[in-house]
Design a protein around this motif. Structure first.
Motif, PDB file in Angstrom:
ATOM      1  N   GLY A 117      88.379   1.169  39.732  1.00 40.40           N
ATOM      2  CA  GLY A 117      89.803   0.847  39.634  1.00 40.40           C
ATOM      3  C   GLY A 117      90.322   0.014  40.792  1.00 40.40           C
ATOM      4  O   GLY A 117      91.522   0.001  41.055  1.00 40.40           O
ATOM      5  N   ASP A 118      89.433  -0.701  41.463  1.00 39.90           N
ATOM      6  CA  ASP A 118      89.798  -1.515  42.624  1.00 39.90           C
ATOM      7  C   ASP A 118      90.239  -2.900  42.155  1.00 39.90           C
ATOM      8  O   ASP A 118      89.427  -3.830  42.042  1.00 39.90           O
ATOM      9  CB  ASP A 118      88.599  -1.610  43.567  1.00 39.90           C
ATOM     10  CG  ASP A 118      88.875  -2.411  44.836  1.00 39.90           C
ATOM     11  OD1 ASP A 118      89.913  -3.098  44.919  1.00 39.90           O
ATOM     12  OD2 ASP A 118      88.022  -2.357  45.739  1.00 39.90           O
ATOM     13  N   SER A 119      91.527  -3.073  41.904  1.00 40.75           N
ATOM     14  CA  SER A 119      92.045  -4.329  41.355  1.00 40.75           C
ATOM     15  C   SER A 119      91.837  -5.510  42.281  1.00 40.75           C
ATOM     16  O   SER A 119      91.414  -6.591  41.842  1.00 40.75           O
ATOM     17  CB  SER A 119      93.535  -4.190  41.030  1.00 40.75           C
ATOM     18  OG  SER A 119      93.710  -3.239  40.016  1.00 40.75           O
ATOM     19  N   ALA A 120      92.128  -5.343  43.570  1.00 38.08           N
ATOM     20  CA  ALA A 120      91.981  -6.456  44.510  1.00 38.08           C
ATOM     21  C   ALA A 120      90.511  -6.844  44.659  1.00 38.08           C
ATOM     22  O   ALA A 120      90.163  -8.028  44.630  1.00 38.08           O
ATOM     23  CB  ALA A 120      92.574  -6.091  45.865  1.00 38.08           C
ATOM     24  N   GLY A 121      89.648  -5.861  44.812  1.00 39.55           N
ATOM     25  CA  GLY A 121      88.219  -6.132  44.926  1.00 39.55           C
ATOM     26  C   GLY A 121      87.671  -6.756  43.657  1.00 39.55           C
ATOM     27  O   GLY A 121      86.830  -7.657  43.708  1.00 39.55           O
ATOM     28  N   PHE A 122      88.161  -6.286  42.517  1.00 39.25           N
ATOM     29  CA  PHE A 122      87.716  -6.812  41.231  1.00 39.25           C
ATOM     30  C   PHE A 122      88.069  -8.292  41.115  1.00 39.25           C
ATOM     31  O   PHE A 122      87.228  -9.112  40.729  1.00 39.25           O
ATOM     32  CB  PHE A 122      88.354  -6.013  40.091  1.00 39.25           C
ATOM     33  CG  PHE A 122      87.857  -6.383  38.727  1.00 39.25           C
ATOM     34  CD1 PHE A 122      86.737  -5.776  38.184  1.00 39.25           C
ATOM     35  CD2 PHE A 122      88.521  -7.346  37.969  1.00 39.25           C
ATOM     36  CE1 PHE A 122      86.276  -6.116  36.924  1.00 39.25           C
ATOM     37  CE2 PHE A 122      88.065  -7.694  36.698  1.00 39.25           C
ATOM     38  CZ  PHE A 122      86.942  -7.077  36.181  1.00 39.25           C
ATOM     39  N   ALA A 123      89.295  -8.651  41.449  1.00 40.55           N
ATOM     40  CA  ALA A 123      89.728 -10.050  41.354  1.00 40.55           C
ATOM     41  C   ALA A 123      88.895 -10.936  42.281  1.00 40.55           C
ATOM     42  O   ALA A 123      88.484 -12.038  41.891  1.00 40.55           O
ATOM     43  CB  ALA A 123      91.209 -10.169  41.675  1.00 40.55           C
ATOM     44  N   ALA A 124      88.627 -10.453  43.488  1.00 41.50           N
ATOM     45  CA  ALA A 124      87.817 -11.234  44.425  1.00 41.50           C
ATOM     46  C   ALA A 124      86.386 -11.379  43.916  1.00 41.50           C
ATOM     47  O   ALA A 124      85.792 -12.465  43.993  1.00 41.50           O
ATOM     48  CB  ALA A 124      87.829 -10.581  45.805  1.00 41.50           C
ATOM     49  N   GLN A 125      85.832 -10.311  43.376  1.00 44.82           N
ATOM     50  CA  GLN A 125      84.459 -10.345  42.873  1.00 44.82           C
ATOM     51  C   GLN A 125      84.357 -11.212  41.623  1.00 44.82           C
ATOM     52  O   GLN A 125      83.333 -11.859  41.396  1.00 44.82           O
ATOM     53  CB  GLN A 125      83.938  -8.932  42.596  1.00 44.82           C
ATOM     54  CG  GLN A 125      82.494  -8.860  42.178  1.00 44.82           C
ATOM     55  CD  GLN A 125      81.528  -9.407  43.225  1.00 44.82           C
ATOM     56  OE1 GLN A 125      81.813  -9.413  44.421  1.00 44.82           O
ATOM     57  NE2 GLN A 125      80.381  -9.890  42.780  1.00 44.82           N
ATOM     58  N   TYR A 126      85.407 -11.264  40.839  1.00 41.02           N
ATOM     59  CA  TYR A 126      85.426 -12.137  39.660  1.00 41.02           C
ATOM     60  C   TYR A 126      85.212 -13.589  40.096  1.00 41.02           C
ATOM     61  O   TYR A 126      84.457 -14.326  39.473  1.00 41.02           O
ATOM     62  CB  TYR A 126      86.742 -11.982  38.896  1.00 41.02           C
ATOM     63  CG  TYR A 126      86.889 -12.930  37.737  1.00 41.02           C
ATOM     64  CD1 TYR A 126      86.231 -12.692  36.535  1.00 41.02           C
ATOM     65  CD2 TYR A 126      87.665 -14.074  37.835  1.00 41.02           C
ATOM     66  CE1 TYR A 126      86.340 -13.567  35.460  1.00 41.02           C
ATOM     67  CE2 TYR A 126      87.787 -14.956  36.769  1.00 41.02           C
ATOM     68  CZ  TYR A 126      87.131 -14.692  35.590  1.00 41.02           C
ATOM     69  OH  TYR A 126      87.245 -15.569  34.536  1.00 41.02           O
ATOM     70  N   ALA A 127      85.858 -13.982  41.174  1.00 42.11           N
ATOM     71  CA  ALA A 127      85.688 -15.343  41.696  1.00 42.11           C
ATOM     72  C   ALA A 127      84.253 -15.568  42.167  1.00 42.11           C
ATOM     73  O   ALA A 127      83.675 -16.641  41.926  1.00 42.11           O
ATOM     74  CB  ALA A 127      86.675 -15.604  42.826  1.00 42.11           C
ATOM     75  N   VAL A 128      83.664 -14.578  42.818  1.00 39.89           N
ATOM     76  CA  VAL A 128      82.267 -14.689  43.270  1.00 39.89           C
ATOM     77  C   VAL A 128      81.350 -14.857  42.059  1.00 39.89           C
ATOM     78  O   VAL A 128      80.476 -15.734  42.040  1.00 39.89           O
ATOM     79  CB  VAL A 128      81.858 -13.454  44.104  1.00 39.89           C
ATOM     80  CG1 VAL A 128      80.358 -13.453  44.390  1.00 39.89           C
ATOM     81  CG2 VAL A 128      82.656 -13.397  45.400  1.00 39.89           C
ATOM     82  N   LEU A 129      81.559 -14.039  41.056  1.00 42.44           N
ATOM     83  CA  LEU A 129      80.739 -14.113  39.849  1.00 42.44           C
ATOM     84  C   LEU A 129      80.887 -15.473  39.183  1.00 42.44           C
ATOM     85  O   LEU A 129      79.896 -16.084  38.772  1.00 42.44           O
ATOM     86  CB  LEU A 129      81.115 -12.994  38.877  1.00 42.44           C
ATOM     87  CG  LEU A 129      80.380 -12.995  37.536  1.00 42.44           C
ATOM     88  CD1 LEU A 129      78.876 -12.886  37.731  1.00 42.44           C
ATOM     89  CD2 LEU A 129      80.904 -11.866  36.664  1.00 42.44           C
TER      90      LEU A 129
END
Length: 157
Positions: free
Chosen positions: A128-140
């Motif tokens: 449920g880490d929204s900020a981490g998820f958004a950042a990782q989406y960019a990495v992916l």
């Protein structure tokens, strides 16, 4: 039914199951190059649909826990991807560049990187880490872009 009859029937079923399972099976047909190209193009489109759905969900501020399924599917695609590119599986409809096969180790490493980064995205979704998820989406997204730049021809229209 007497216990002896049940035992005999169970033993017969077990023997029949073992015998049936050990019979020679016909060799599986290897998919044609046309079938492999069609399968991987369809899978890439499905993967793109997951990416776009995730992007829209991030923009809306949706609960990222709801994105565990598509992020996990992307990770699975990354693990499966090299198997859809066996030697000789190119056709005029394919957008795969010859370097997919001439730099097989690099191609497999790129797919593994994508799978790893997608698994991280999936873990962040589950947490449920929204900020981490958004950042990782960019990495992916960067891993996908890097692979496409090196291994994929421009789309044919």
């Amino acid at each position: 039914m007497p216990m002896r009859v049940l035992f005999a029937l169970s033993a017969a079923a077990l023997v029949l199951g073992i015998a049936t399972n050990s019979m020679a099976r016909p060799a599986e047909a290897t998919p044609s190059a046309d079938a492999l190209v069609a399968a991987r193009q369809a899978a890439f489109r499905l993967n793109l649909a997951s990416f776009l759905a995730i992007k829209a969900a991030i923009a809306r501020g949706d609960d990222v826990k709801t994105l565990a399924l598509p992020s996990g599917a992307i990770a699975g695609w990354g693990r499966a991807l090299p198997g859809l590119f066996p030697a000789g599986s190119t056709t005029p409809k394919s957008e795969a560049l010859p370097i997919v096969w001439s730099d097989r180790a690099g191609f497999e490493a790129a797919a593994a990187t994508m799978a790893t980064e997608a698994a991280k995205l999936n873990a962040l979704a589950k947490a449920g880490d929204s900020a981490g998820f958004a950042a990782q989406y960019a990495v992916l997204g960067g891993t996908c872009a890097a692979c496409h730049t090196k291994y994929k021809a421009e789309e044919k229209h």
